[in-house]
Scaffold this active site. Structure first.
Site, PDB file in Angstrom:
ATOM      1  N   CYS A   1       0.867  -1.181   0.000  1.00 31.32           N
ATOM      2  CA  CYS A   1       0.000   0.000   0.000  1.00 31.32           C
ATOM      3  C   CYS A   1       0.904   1.231   0.000  1.00 31.32           C
ATOM      4  O   CYS A   1       1.836   1.298  -0.787  1.00 31.32           O
ATOM      5  CB  CYS A   1      -0.992  -0.031   1.167  1.00 31.32           C
ATOM      6  SG  CYS A   1      -0.244  -0.111   2.804  1.00 31.32           S
ATOM      7  N   GLN A   2       0.658   2.188   0.880  1.00 30.11           N
ATOM      8  CA  GLN A   2       1.522   3.366   0.964  1.00 30.11           C
ATOM      9  C   GLN A   2       2.654   3.160   1.956  1.00 30.11           C
ATOM     10  O   GLN A   2       3.795   3.512   1.693  1.00 30.11           O
ATOM     11  CB  GLN A   2       0.708   4.603   1.344  1.00 30.11           C
ATOM     12  CG  GLN A   2       1.513   5.888   1.471  1.00 30.11           C
ATOM     13  CD  GLN A   2       2.089   6.383   0.155  1.00 30.11           C
ATOM     14  OE1 GLN A   2       1.564   6.104  -0.917  1.00 30.11           O
ATOM     15  NE2 GLN A   2       3.184   7.135   0.228  1.00 30.11           N
TER      16      GLN A   2
END
Length: 274
Positions: A228-229
């Site tokens: 994800c981030q």
């Protein structure tokens, strides 16, 4: 004999084992929030205690010595089944459990729905400080659960490797840019982690999860890396895939905060030519 808990537990299942010596509950919570209200007997640890950063890259795994120190400071034990929860959507608790798993501790559970689920079930909370004291937690790094930038670059064209991007569709497309560059790892499958949850924020039934993954083309026979981030949302996805029995799952701790913040990694957006 110790009672075996599943990877995802509900409030009632956790309440049934409350106080048993082989079960440790840990709140992934800032110290002040923990002190105001937590599950009785829970330990406390916060995200900065078991992650590190090298700006602009966030969410990295500390080295083994630093992790052993942080987990020992929290009072966690190698002989315990550790149940983690948080109050912010289960992602931070999942990140702790991912970290424990890739450091050799596999007796783990996530409280599905976190502190809100416990409160909704009508179970008591307490205030105050942790009582367990320091332990001597030992860690052993498990490389098969960890993908770094170099590993991903080496496997971009490997048909037996799959990348699962669990950010929002806008982040995947490069419309929501949270690093120097927007977009996604070439070939990555887009599947927002929120699809794993129902309208109440709880884990969907197994059959629904399998159907969702099938519809998105996630092949259980591939070596799957979730990202994800900063590897919070993807830690939850990592646990879901483990729960479903996927045989080879990795997390990418550096995630898009690394991949999107260097200028020599390949990036794709929907507007790129096929």
């Amino acid at each position: 004999m110790a009672r075996k808990l599943p990877l995802f537990v509900d409030a009632e299942q956790l309440h049934d084992v409350l106080g048993l010596p082989h079960v440790q509950i840990v709140a992934v919570d800032p110290a002040g929030d923990y002190a105001r209200a937590h599950i009785p007997g829970a330990l406390q640890i916060d995200m900065p205690d078991f992650t590190t950063s090298a700006p602009p890259v966030a969410g990295l795994l500390p080295d083994e010595a630093a992790l052993a120190e942080a987990l020992s400071d929290a009072g966690l034990r190698n002989d315990a089944h550790i149940v983690a929860y948080d109050r912010v959507g289960d992602g931070q608790a999942a990140r702790l459990l991912y970290t424990l798993d890739v450091m050799g501790h596999s007796d783990l559970s996530l409280l599905d729905g976190g502190l809100a689920a416990w409160h909704e079930a009508g179970f008591e909370l307490e205030d105050g400080q942790p009582q367990a004291g320091r332990s001597a937690f030992e860690v052993t790094r498990q490389p098969d659960g960890i993908a770094d930038r170099a590993w991903i670059e080496q496997h971009l064209d490997d048909n037996h490797v799959s990348f699962l991007d669990v950010r929002s569709a806008a982040e995947y497309a490069g419309a929501d840019v949270r690093s120097a560059r927007g977009g996604h790892i070439p070939g990555a499958i887009s599947l927002d982690w929120l699809h794993f949850k129902d309208a109440r924020g709880r884990l969907r039934p197994r059959a629904e999860l399998l159907e969702i993954l099938s519809q998105h083309g996630v092949d259980s026979q591939c070596d799957i890396t979730a990202y994800c981030q900063s590897h919070v949302r993807s830690s939850y996805a990592y646990l879901v895939l483990k729960y479903l029995g996927y045989p080879q799952v990795r997390g990418y701790p550096g995630a898009w905060s690394e991949w999107g913040n260097v200028d020599d990694t390949p990036v794709r957006t929907p507007s790129d030519p096929a």
